[in-house]
Design a protein around this motif. Sequence first.
Motif, PDB file in Angstrom:
ATOM      1  N   VAL A  19     -57.725 -43.466  29.853  1.00  0.00           N
ATOM      2  CA  VAL A  19     -58.518 -44.627  29.425  1.00  0.00           C
ATOM      3  C   VAL A  19     -58.890 -45.476  30.638  1.00  0.00           C
ATOM      4  CG1 VAL A  19     -58.436 -46.772  28.096  1.00  0.00           C
ATOM      5  CG2 VAL A  19     -57.512 -44.660  27.110  1.00  0.00           C
ATOM      6  N   LEU A  20     -57.911 -45.749  31.494  1.00  0.00           N
ATOM      7  CA  LEU A  20     -58.158 -46.549  32.690  1.00  0.00           C
ATOM      8  C   LEU A  20     -59.079 -45.822  33.663  1.00  0.00           C
ATOM      9  CD1 LEU A  20     -57.640 -48.991  34.474  1.00  0.00           C
ATOM     10  CD2 LEU A  20     -55.442 -47.975  35.136  1.00  0.00           C
ATOM     11  N   GLY A  21     -58.868 -44.514  33.829  1.00  0.00           N
ATOM     12  CA  GLY A  21     -59.732 -43.738  34.719  1.00  0.00           C
ATOM     13  C   GLY A  21     -61.173 -43.733  34.264  1.00  0.00           C
ATOM     14  N   SER A  22     -61.390 -43.669  32.949  1.00  0.00           N
ATOM     15  CA  SER A  22     -62.749 -43.690  32.423  1.00  0.00           C
ATOM     16  C   SER A  22     -63.425 -45.023  32.719  1.00  0.00           C
ATOM     17  CB  SER A  22     -62.722 -43.429  30.915  1.00  0.00           C
ATOM     18  OG  SER A  22     -64.016 -43.440  30.367  1.00  0.00           O
ATOM     19  N   GLU A  23     -62.678 -46.125  32.580  1.00  0.00           N
ATOM     20  CA  GLU A  23     -63.220 -47.444  32.894  1.00  0.00           C
ATOM     21  C   GLU A  23     -63.582 -47.546  34.381  1.00  0.00           C
ATOM     22  OE1 GLU A  23     -64.236 -51.588  32.777  1.00  0.00           O
ATOM     23  OE2 GLU A  23     -64.097 -50.058  31.204  1.00  0.00           O
ATOM     24  N   LEU A  24     -62.719 -47.053  35.241  1.00  0.00           N
ATOM     25  CA  LEU A  24     -62.972 -47.122  36.684  1.00  0.00           C
ATOM     26  C   LEU A  24     -64.156 -46.248  37.076  1.00  0.00           C
ATOM     27  CD1 LEU A  24     -59.255 -47.071  37.813  1.00  0.00           C
ATOM     28  CD2 LEU A  24     -60.855 -48.946  38.247  1.00  0.00           C
ATOM     29  N   ALA A  25     -64.258 -45.073  36.483  1.00  0.00           N
ATOM     30  CA  ALA A  25     -65.410 -44.213  36.763  1.00  0.00           C
ATOM     31  C   ALA A  25     -66.698 -44.889  36.307  1.00  0.00           C
ATOM     32  CB  ALA A  25     -65.231 -42.856  36.081  1.00  0.00           C
ATOM     33  N   GLY A  26     -66.634 -45.585  35.166  1.00  0.00           N
ATOM     34  CA  GLY A  26     -67.803 -46.303  34.681  1.00  0.00           C
ATOM     35  C   GLY A  26     -68.224 -47.432  35.599  1.00  0.00           C
ATOM     36  N   ARG A  27     -67.300 -47.914  36.409  1.00  0.00           N
ATOM     37  CA  ARG A  27     -67.614 -48.958  37.393  1.00  0.00           C
ATOM     38  C   ARG A  27     -68.134 -48.362  38.704  1.00  0.00           C
ATOM     39  NH1 ARG A  27     -63.038 -53.764  37.079  1.00  0.00           N
ATOM     40  NH2 ARG A  27     -63.029 -54.036  34.796  1.00  0.00           N
ATOM     41  N   GLY A  28     -68.255 -47.054  38.755  1.00  0.00           N
ATOM     42  CA  GLY A  28     -68.830 -46.429  39.935  1.00  0.00           C
ATOM     43  C   GLY A  28     -67.833 -45.869  40.923  1.00  0.00           C
ATOM     44  N   HIS A  29     -66.552 -45.866  40.592  1.00  0.00           N
ATOM     45  CA  HIS A  29     -65.547 -45.323  41.511  1.00  0.00           C
ATOM     46  C   HIS A  29     -65.420 -43.809  41.327  1.00  0.00           C
ATOM     47  CE1 HIS A  29     -64.428 -49.396  42.530  1.00  0.00           C
ATOM     48  NE2 HIS A  29     -64.164 -49.670  41.253  1.00  0.00           N
ATOM     49  N   HIS A  30     -65.007 -43.132  42.383  1.00  0.00           N
ATOM     50  CA  HIS A  30     -64.750 -41.691  42.326  1.00  0.00           C
ATOM     51  C   HIS A  30     -63.299 -41.498  41.914  1.00  0.00           C
ATOM     52  CE1 HIS A  30     -64.213 -37.622  44.608  1.00  0.00           C
ATOM     53  NE2 HIS A  30     -64.289 -37.463  43.297  1.00  0.00           N
ATOM     54  N   VAL A  31     -63.086 -41.027  40.687  1.00  0.00           N
ATOM     55  CA  VAL A  31     -61.747 -40.898  40.120  1.00  0.00           C
ATOM     56  C   VAL A  31     -61.386 -39.424  39.990  1.00  0.00           C
ATOM     57  CG1 VAL A  31     -60.292 -41.357  38.107  1.00  0.00           C
ATOM     58  CG2 VAL A  31     -61.973 -43.061  38.852  1.00  0.00           C
ATOM     59  N   VAL A  32     -60.202 -39.060  40.479  1.00  0.00           N
ATOM     60  CA  VAL A  32     -59.660 -37.720  40.297  1.00  0.00           C
ATOM     61  C   VAL A  32     -58.342 -37.850  39.551  1.00  0.00           C
ATOM     62  CG1 VAL A  32     -58.787 -35.635  41.410  1.00  0.00           C
ATOM     63  CG2 VAL A  32     -60.745 -36.851  42.398  1.00  0.00           C
TER      64      VAL A  32
END
Length: 431
Positions: A19-32
């Motif tokens: 859930v948190l990773g999806s929010e961060l990706a939506g903010r433009g961050h590269h999440v792995v």
Amino acid sequence: MRIVMAVSGTRGDVQPAVVLGSELAGRGHHVVMAVPPNLVESARGVGLETVPLGYDTREHMNSDLVRHGLSRGSVADRARALAALWNFGWDQMVTELRDVVDTTEPDVLLTGITTEQIALPLAEARGIGLVALHHAPVRSNPRFSPVPGIDGAPSAVVGLAWTLLDHVLWAATRRRENALRRSLGIPTVSSPLPGRMARRRTVEIQAYDRVFCPELADDWEDTRPLTGFLEVSPELRARMDPQPSDPSLDAWIDDGPPPVYVGFGSMPVTDPAAVLAAVADAAARVGVRVLLCAGWNDVDSVGPLGDHVRVTGAVDHAAVFPRCRAVVHHGGAGTTAAGLRAGRPTVVCSVSSDQPFWGRRVVALSCGAAMPASDITAQSLERALSLALTPEAAAGAAAVAAAMTSPAEAVRRAADLVESARPAPTDAVVA
């Protein structure tokens, strides 16, 4: 910002990170995401880059080591089983997480509780910002003891319990961490991990709601902020677990009074047949229907439980719990949140980890009852259900639901905290 989110454990550990990773990706961050292989597809389903980390946790939770290793044999046999549990999968996770970090070169490494001892040395060696994600109080505090039964004791007693726990864990794991540190070319250390993480100013997100422990929320506001539960939205759940609707289940729920939900999630039940028979018997005595979710337990060999029991696979808690009269479960943070978010009285039958804490909070907030899963009998569950089905428990659950932080606000706060993390110098090692 490049962010690696390394979380091992069961679905309850991994889902909030997704859930948190999806929010961060939506903010433009590269999440792995780095998660157990049995949970990779759930994370990939929401569009996150995901790699496997460690062992299959569903197989592990259903293994003989987990189900029976600590409860049978001589004292020496149990000690060997405990040591095996401590070290299970360590070398594999070290190798795989090190590879992910070196390949991704993240600015921030987020870790769950079971991977902190790997993540901290890697963050120190590579100069990476570190974030911890906690689903219950797992750090020393004067209010909530790590030992069931002494909440409310003098703060000195509670503090001593935490100190003893930290040092016991450190004594059991110091060799493996220092071996990792030597392999990374950084100094060895001589003190428990929680203190070192605090001195390094690690961002420690408390992903649960202040309504359960408002005094602790005030104490930790500046150091370990409570954000609220990171609950999955209906849109994310549909992408994580695309499942066809079950019209027959909907029809069963509607064809009678609201049932009581019973499920143990990812937790292994030592004797599923006996527990399910007790559930069916207690429900019949109280006069309620039961929606029984098998979770990760094998119930194929269990015989008929009665017309008042419906056995089902995984269900969407947010969709099903509001249609139930009460919920009975293992007391995982996410399931506890979902049940009380729906305003439903709760019976926590805890197995391990932070579950006894959530059971104690349910009781303290007059939302229901709690007991160890090992104490389940038809008689004990009848007593617990009778308490949970009172108007007082319903009112307590409704009051908690009204006070909880919204899921959208919780994930916003948590994402802001991740964004606040900054890399530290590679020589910032705290012994």
